[in-house]
Design an enzyme around this catalytic site. Structure first.
Site, PDB file in Angstrom:
ATOM      1  N   GLU A  39       1.894  12.608  54.688  1.00 55.99           N
ATOM      2  CA  GLU A  39       1.962  11.452  55.585  1.00 55.99           C
ATOM      3  C   GLU A  39       2.690  11.808  56.871  1.00 55.99           C
ATOM      4  O   GLU A  39       2.248  11.449  57.979  1.00 55.99           O
ATOM      5  CB  GLU A  39       2.658  10.288  54.882  1.00 55.99           C
ATOM      6  CG  GLU A  39       1.862   9.676  53.745  1.00 55.99           C
ATOM      7  CD  GLU A  39       2.684   8.764  52.857  1.00 55.99           C
ATOM      8  OE1 GLU A  39       2.134   8.230  51.885  1.00 55.99           O
ATOM      9  OE2 GLU A  39       3.895   8.601  53.138  1.00 55.99           O
TER      10      GLU A  39
ATOM     11  N   TYR B  12       4.543  12.863  44.615  1.00 50.15           N
ATOM     12  CA  TYR B  12       5.049  11.893  45.592  1.00 50.15           C
ATOM     13  C   TYR B  12       5.713  12.563  46.804  1.00 50.15           C
ATOM     14  O   TYR B  12       5.422  12.182  47.954  1.00 50.15           O
ATOM     15  CB  TYR B  12       6.005  10.902  44.926  1.00 50.15           C
ATOM     16  CG  TYR B  12       6.620   9.929  45.897  1.00 50.15           C
ATOM     17  CD1 TYR B  12       5.813   9.045  46.624  1.00 50.15           C
ATOM     18  CD2 TYR B  12       7.989   9.885  46.113  1.00 50.15           C
ATOM     19  CE1 TYR B  12       6.358   8.155  47.531  1.00 50.15           C
ATOM     20  CE2 TYR B  12       8.549   8.996  47.011  1.00 50.15           C
ATOM     21  CZ  TYR B  12       7.729   8.145  47.719  1.00 50.15           C
ATOM     22  OH  TYR B  12       8.284   7.272  48.619  1.00 50.15           O
TER      23      TYR B  12
END
Length: 210
Positions: free
Chosen positions: A142, A135
């Site tokens: 991102e 994560y």
């Protein structure tokens, strides 16, 4: 059925990317979005149903952390990657899709089996542990995708609008603000997922004994 559909979709994406990489090497990374972008968009669009599932009580989860995770993906996929063809050819898009699909394949497998009353200790531990390294890497990918897109948004003026009284909305500045919020959201979501992991792994041995 929802978990099964999502599992099949993400498994297809991951298998397609893997086969293409072994067949074409690094060249396959450049056109990843062109090969699997439509299916990825479909899977991420359908995933918004999870907010409805949580709201009506079909899925037992907290709404805000899930909302933050889905918002991250929607903004990066639809507003950043899809709107800029130059970004679609970046290696980071391929890396990001790999991370997303690794997490989702395991998560949807675990969720699909859980709702029909099937539990495996290894799968439970794996689904509650894989996100811990992946994560944060997703968030970094991102953020890097957004960073690489900034020059294109500045050049083309995508989503930037002029308003009355000499006011304007410059979308690159909006993205820069969002970059800071992205890491704040990651901290909140990581703490929530860690607490959830602790509770699930604490309860699971007791279920096995029963």
């Amino acid at each position: 059925m929802y978990y099964l559909i999502q599992f099949c979709g993400h498994s297809w994406i991951f298998t397609n990317m893997t086969v293409r990489f072994f067949s074409f090497g690094k060249d396959s990374m450049v056109d990843t979005f062109y090969a699997i972008g439509l299916v990825m968009q479909l899977c991420q669009s359908v995933s918004l149903l999870e907010l409805l599932h949580i709201y009506v009580g079909i899925e037992s989860n907290h709404l805000l952390p899930r909302f933050l995770q889905l918002t991250e993906r929607v903004i990066v996929l639809f507003m950043v990657i899809t709107s800029q063809e130059e970004v679609q050819e970046k290696y980071v898009v391929c890396v990001l899709f790999i991370f997303w699909n690794l997490l989702d394949m395991v998560r949807y497998t675990y969720s699909m089996l859980s709702v029909i009353g099937i539990s495996y200790a290894v799968l439970t531990w794996f689904s509650q542990t894989l996100w811990m390294p992946i994560y944060p890497l997703c968030v970094l990918a991102e953020a890097f995708t957004i960073y690489q897109s900034l020059p294109y948004f500045e050049s083309f003026g995508t989503y930037s609008t002029k308003m009355p009284f000499d006011l304007s909305i410059c979308f690159p500045y909006v993205l820069k603000i969002y970059l800071m919020m992205l890491f704040v959201g990651m901290y909140f979501t990581y703490n929530h997922l860690y607490s959830e992991r602790r509770d699930i792994l604490r309860v699971f041995p007791n279920k096995k004994k029963m």
